[in-house]
Design an enzyme around this catalytic site. Structure first.
Site, PDB file in Angstrom:
ATOM      1  N   ILE A  46     -63.015  -3.322  -9.838  1.00  0.00           N
ATOM      2  CA  ILE A  46     -62.330  -2.977 -10.711  1.00  0.00           C
ATOM      3  C   ILE A  46     -61.956  -3.649 -12.162  1.00  0.00           C
ATOM      4  CG2 ILE A  46     -60.977  -0.926 -11.234  1.00  0.00           C
ATOM      5  CD1 ILE A  46     -60.768  -0.633  -8.119  1.00  0.00           C
ATOM      6  N   TYR A  94     -67.315  -1.322  -3.540  1.00  0.00           N
ATOM      7  CA  TYR A  94     -66.112  -1.756  -4.567  1.00  0.00           C
ATOM      8  C   TYR A  94     -64.598  -1.944  -4.181  1.00  0.00           C
ATOM      9  CZ  TYR A  94     -64.375   2.697  -6.218  1.00  0.00           C
ATOM     10  OH  TYR A  94     -63.737   3.813  -6.001  1.00  0.00           O
ATOM     11  N   CYS A  95     -63.894  -2.921  -4.870  1.00  0.00           N
ATOM     12  CA  CYS A  95     -62.614  -2.915  -4.148  1.00  0.00           C
ATOM     13  C   CYS A  95     -62.009  -3.386  -5.739  1.00  0.00           C
ATOM     14  CB  CYS A  95     -62.656  -3.502  -3.002  1.00  0.00           C
ATOM     15  SG  CYS A  95     -62.879  -5.135  -3.150  1.00  0.00           S
ATOM     16  N   THR A  96     -60.691  -3.492  -5.995  1.00  0.00           N
ATOM     17  CA  THR A  96     -59.852  -3.375  -6.622  1.00  0.00           C
ATOM     18  C   THR A  96     -60.109  -5.417  -7.905  1.00  0.00           C
ATOM     19  OG1 THR A  96     -57.720  -3.164  -5.502  1.00  0.00           O
ATOM     20  CG2 THR A  96     -57.574  -4.463  -7.769  1.00  0.00           C
TER      21      THR A  96
END
Length: 336
Positions: free
Chosen positions: A209, A180-182
């Site tokens: 996110i 996952y990332c932004t």
């Protein structure tokens, strides 16, 4: 995200991996459209696609989204939409770069091979299973402010360091790896690289996110999410929120993310309000006493001087009549 507070501005986060044969020409067209529709922010145009975070009045952002999705190359682009009281940027920058996110993985094409996309609710159901590991592919200053409960984090200052750090994850090859990332863009290449390195069961949180917070309530995301606009950090978790970051100066729990007021330092750090005022936005006494220290207004965000700002700066040549016709839909081929 529903605009429940009737805020007049939208903030858009998006990316699209798609081949652009004439990126510099398209960059100019894109820049001009933004100027004419009062869109501000940071946009990267590359041979491999586009990536942006922008803000504008809701109706202007709707025009902007329609402009992008009307182009067949970018029809699949998804936008994460938040709302704000004002512009989240003071300027518009549309730049050409070799990659839409600097990864040192230019040989990978997420349209050919990448990790399986998980929608937020799917990610939520899968993340706590016994054979699953959650991998944060962001930089230190981002995951120190907020991250998923039990997530593995990597000691990296920039995403381009990610490939080297994967060597530390060899023992997880028999696990389901959820990246996952932004907003999802880094995971496209990160998950593809993991597959290339022999990881067999690799997933990515679709929309990152931000989308998880909007659609799944943000459950088990601890702390705040660092964002690349003048908000600096946003709340994600509406279910079981907590603070995991500590003030860099005094060590008390704090999720106030600031940039050090010393421009030579400019570190991204959590600093509580009391220490922020005491050190005038600096992260140390040394930085407070630096002769170039910027004035502190309590936010820890330092906008570059906009005096004399020309939104047309960066357009290499005067747009042709044909280009302007295309931008305004006066040509039969409105998408270039």
């Amino acid at each position: 995200m529903e605009n429940t507070q009737n805020k007049p501005y939208s903030i858009l986060l998006y990316y699209c991996y798609a081949k652009i044969d004439n990126p510099e020409e398209y960059r100019e067209q894109h820049h001009l459209f933004c100027v004419e529709n009062n869109i501000r922010g940071r946009i990267i145009i590359s041979d491999e696609g586009l990536n942006g975070t922008v803000s504008g009045l809701i109706e202007d952002c709707e025009k902007y989204m329609a402009y992008i999705q009307a182009d067949p190359r970018f029809a699949k682009t998804e936008f994460k939409i938040d709302y704000h009281d004002s512009h989240a940027f003071a300027k518009i920058h549309v730049r050409y770069k070799p990659e839409i996110v600097h990864s040192a993985l230019r040989h990978l094409d997420p349209n050919v091979k990448t990790g399986k996309h998980l929608e937020p609710e799917e990610f939520k159901k899968l993340k706590d299973q016994e054979d699953v590991v959650i991998l944060d592919v962001r930089s230190n200053y981002e995951h120190e402010l907020g991250r998923f409960k039990n997530a593995i984090t990597l000691d990296i200052d920039n995403f381009r360091d990610f490939p080297e750090k994967v060597k530390e994850l060899e023992h997880l090859k028999n696990k389901k790896v959820l990246t996952y990332c932004t907003g999802g863009i880094k995971c496209e290449k990160a998950s593809a690289f993991l597959l290339e390195q022999g990881f067999e069961d690799v997933y990515q949180l679709h929309g990152g996110i931000i989308k998880y917070g909007m659609e799944a309530g943000g459950e088990d995301f601890e702390g705040k999410c660092y964002v690349f606009d003048n908000r600096i950090a946003v709340e994600v978790n509406k279910v079981n929120p907590t603070i995991i970051s500590k003030c860099h100066v005094c060590g008390t729990p704090s999720d106030r993310m600031v940039n050090c007021a010393n421009p030579s330092c400019n570190e991204h750090l959590a600093i509580c309000e009391n220490c922020g005022w005491e050190l005038e936005g600096a992260c140390s006494v040394e930085c407070k006493e630096h002769p170039e220290k910027r004035p502190y207004d309590g936010t820890g965000y330092y906008q570059k001087n906009t005096n004399g700002y020309n939104p047309y700066k960066g357009l290499h040549r005067k747009p042709s009549k044909e280009l302007i016709q295309k931008l305004h839909g006066e040509s039969a081929n409105s998408c270039v």
